[in-house]
Design an enzyme around this catalytic site. Sequence first.
Site, PDB file in Angstrom:
ATOM      1  CB  THR A 197       5.501 -25.881  17.737  1.00 50.87           C
ATOM      2  OG1 THR A 197       4.388 -25.724  18.867  1.00 50.87           O
ATOM      3  CG2 THR A 197       4.462 -26.577  16.655  1.00 50.87           C
ATOM      4  NE  ARG A 219      13.358 -22.200  15.711  1.00 53.80           N
ATOM      5  CZ  ARG A 219      13.532 -20.700  15.813  1.00 53.80           C
ATOM      6  NH1 ARG A 219      13.413 -20.225  15.101  1.00 53.80           N
ATOM      7  NH2 ARG A 219      13.752 -20.384  16.908  1.00 53.80           N
ATOM      8  CG  ASP A 221      13.341 -22.391  25.582  1.00 51.14           C
ATOM      9  OD1 ASP A 221      13.214 -22.529  27.161  1.00 51.14           O
ATOM     10  OD2 ASP A 221      12.596 -22.554  24.991  1.00 51.14           O
TER      11      ASP A 221
END
Length: 837
Positions: free
Chosen positions: A532, A535, A632
Amino acid sequence: MSKTGKCHPDTPCPPPQQAPVQEDRKNSEPHIFPSFSERRGPGCSQRIRALINDCSVAAKPTEQSAALLAPRLRQLWAQSVCGGMEISVRSYQELCFPGPHELYFKNLSKRKNQVMEKNGNNRKLRVCVATCNRADYSKLAPIMCGIKTEPEFFELDVVVLGSHLIDDYGNTYRMIEQDDFDINTRLHTIVRGEDEAAMVESVGLALVKLPDVLNRLKPDIMIVHGDRFDALALATSAALMNIRILHIEGGEVSGTIDDSIRHAITKLAHYHVCCTRSAEQHLISMCEDHDRILLAGCPSYDKLLCAKNKDYMSIIRMWLGDDVKPKDYIVALQHPVTTDIKHSIKMFELTLDALISFNKRTLVLFPNIDAGSKEMVRVMRKKGIEHHPNFRAVKHVPFEQFIQLVAHAGCVIGNSSCGVREVGAFGTPVINLGTRQIGRETGENVLHVRDADTQDKILQALHLQFGKQYPCSKIYGDGNAVPRILKFLKSIDLQEPLQKKFCFPPVKDNISQDIDHILETLSALAVDLGGTNLRVAIVSMKGEIVKKYTQFNPKTYEERINLILQMCVEAAAEAVKLNCRILGVGISTGGRVNPREGVVLHSTKLIQEWNSVDLRTPLSDTLHLPVWVDNDGNCAAMAERKFGQGKGLENFVTFITGTGIGGGIIHQHELIHGSSFCAAELGHLVVSLDGPDCSCGSHGCIEAYASGMALQKEAKKLHDEDLLLVEGMSVPKDEAVGALHLIQAAKLGNVKAQSILRTAGKALGLGVVNILHTVNPSLVILSGVLASHYIHTVKDVIRQQALSSVQNVDVVVSDLVDPALLGAASMVLDYTTRRIY
């Protein structure tokens, strides 16, 4: 042999003992300077040289010539010892069997004799030494002494000008007279005012007065030192009057207007004596003729290296008081920076404040006569330095005594060249403030405070340096500069044309340290590419997120890569303002990643257009920083290993719950990647043969049950059937139904929502059991926004379905707020070291 080392008149002197002959004299030489150090009487030296030349062994020794030489050399050696002179064993061998450096100086000696014949009836070389201030006299005095001791070769004229003749600066011409030099001319050339205009007017006044002096003295060569504005006037006058110039300490780099003046004098000078190999290279790169450059070392080192063992306590007591001990006081010497006077005065004020706070006895020398010095003196008086019990403010300290003071100081602070040059000979700690000397070569004893803009920064440097003892540094000399300079002077052919030759070799770079490496926060740029959001964060070495930037993750490759670059550039610029030193970039992204190449091989459907993407190259090229890339889930495991509950553990597994499900396995302290970088794809462990479809194309995966996307899908189904909302709960029309609504409904008693969460937790629990049975870790960490909602169900499944030997394993919820960002940062912080600029 008597106790004094001389022979009795009736006792024959033995020849010197033979030492092993060095086959490779060049490789055995410990310093960069030529080895030719003999202590001998001039008569004996000349006779030995004449004997060598007569036997024709200076260029190529033979057995026959050596046999002819040996008896006579022994006789001369005996005479030299009986006469109170010394010739070392090494010197004896060098005379008999000359090495490459000795041959060079023998050739110079031959050339000197030829030159003197050319110059006419062995006429003496008339040398004019011009000194402008206390600093340059400390370098010129040893040369003047050497010239004075060889009256058969040289005539010495001494010209004194500049601040030597000003009372406010100690009337330092008196120390020249005390050293028994006849001053031929005193020139008052300083226009008072201590500002930029006064400096220019002083140069002009010197240019007006010097021609008459030079016409009267008619020197063959003028020796000029350094980079002062007075020296520029001397060099300009001599060059325009066709007087040869020997420039001392050319080719060095400091960091202010002194550089421009020094290099301007270099272009006017005909001969150059430099102190370091880098300075020699700089002179060559400035087009100076290599044959007219002598790498001799700093003349002041001839005094420095024999000064440490002298009585120093009386000198310390005289200048600092009876109660001061060695290594328990500070010497401060700071001058204005003429290119930024306002800042240098502010820096001086901060320095005095820091010294007052540090509360150690301090000897403060008044600044030189450059523009801004008057304001610096006002700062001293405003703070009461001259009357403060911890301070001694003085205008001048004789060089021999100054040597002892800095040799036994706990620290030297300021921006004088003395701090980065001479003090290194003693290993005394030095704090170099500002940019005045930032380009000079330094030993490890020097700590630079380039941006000395706060008292705390200077105070921190004092705490770091005070009282340390560093190895002695001989970057600037080995104590034999003057003999080399005298030989160089003797080799000058006055019949040669004054016009220079030019060449263009490369320049070596200089490296120095700065206190900002210590005071800045060593940090990493961390990037997290989620399904989504995109960052970017600045993360410190301690795992603190200093600043974070968040944007929606674009749908196309071009938009996404451009946004990553833009956000990283902005973050890197902001890091400078936040006093953070960025060591590298770490990227956490979904999908399968080749961390060795920094390439995303295959991504999940959550991130579109993200297959076969090279992330390392564009970021490294843009930011000029090293870049690391990993999955991740792996990043979450690395975050736990460095900052979280996995710190210090040999084996543990991390499950990360978010939009998808991922994880990482740490085995024997190392992250497991697998042969094709597909290890620890924990979200795609199959826990049901007929389970729901997964985004990977399979079905029954953990991600199909327990991911945020799976929960959102179930929440929408309940909402469409009006089975989601319960009393006390509402969903605005413009808000999409998501996993959080399902969790909220479960908390408010929605049985169907509770059932969905329980099923998701069981799916995750089965995956954990499989891992426990496969790699048997000592800890399982659940990370991400959904971890706290699954923890109890996971533990229940382990108790019910795991083998008894693994049922007691710890299962915990991560304490880390942003594991993906912290994991990305950990790649940088684990594998980079502090960089030096």
